[in-house]
Design a protein around this motif. Sequence first.
Motif, PDB file in Angstrom:
ATOM      1  N   ASP A  17      -3.538 -25.234  50.595  1.00 24.51           N
ATOM      2  CA  ASP A  17      -4.662 -25.095  49.678  1.00 24.51           C
ATOM      3  C   ASP A  17      -5.906 -25.689  50.346  1.00 24.51           C
ATOM      4  N   GLN A  42      -9.908 -20.693  47.426  1.00 24.97           N
ATOM      5  CA  GLN A  42      -9.037 -21.873  47.384  1.00 24.97           C
ATOM      6  C   GLN A  42      -9.801 -23.076  46.836  1.00 24.97           C
ATOM      7  N   GLN A  46      -8.869 -25.109  43.339  1.00 25.57           N
ATOM      8  CA  GLN A  46      -8.203 -26.372  43.636  1.00 25.57           C
ATOM      9  C   GLN A  46      -8.180 -27.236  42.371  1.00 25.57           C
TER      10      GLN A  46
END
Length: 179
Positions: A17, A42, A46
């Motif tokens: 990630d 990403q 997150q």
Amino acid sequence: MLLTWGATLVSPRPTEDFTGALEAIESERCNFALLFPQLLSQAVNQQNIKSFDVSSLQRCWCTGNVFPQGTVLNAVKLLCSNAVVLYGIRETLYIGIGDVSDALEDKIRGKTRIVGHCEVKITETAHSIIPVNTMGDVWVRGPNIFLCYYGDKERTKKVKHSDGWYYTGDLGQMDEDGR
């Protein structure tokens, strides 16, 4: 280009990630981030992004493929209020660049200014230029355009005319201000 401005390049540890990048931004106090679509997605997805101190980021360039509508908005909210959208592809480098002073709506829509020495035209299928604010095929020409696909003259001929115009394969439109 950034290294000529005295920047320090930080390469985050690879992670599944965006954690590695967030750790690098926080620990190295990075002030600039170059975000491609996958990284940007990403970042905004997150879960623990708010647990990192990214206040050192002064500018983010969002470049690459098309961004989903809310992604740039979320990046501006979560990472960096001075996000700038760039338009370009491998064969052309950058064609257009936004500005930190651009309206949020223009950033979200990917409106950019054409870089110097680069020409852009929007055409219909027959290659004739169409009116402003009309969706069509994006063509570019200038010193920043690639010469050819190495060892592939046929592929080059399909996308680049002898007068230097390169067909990007993208759909776009140009407004009254040339953006």
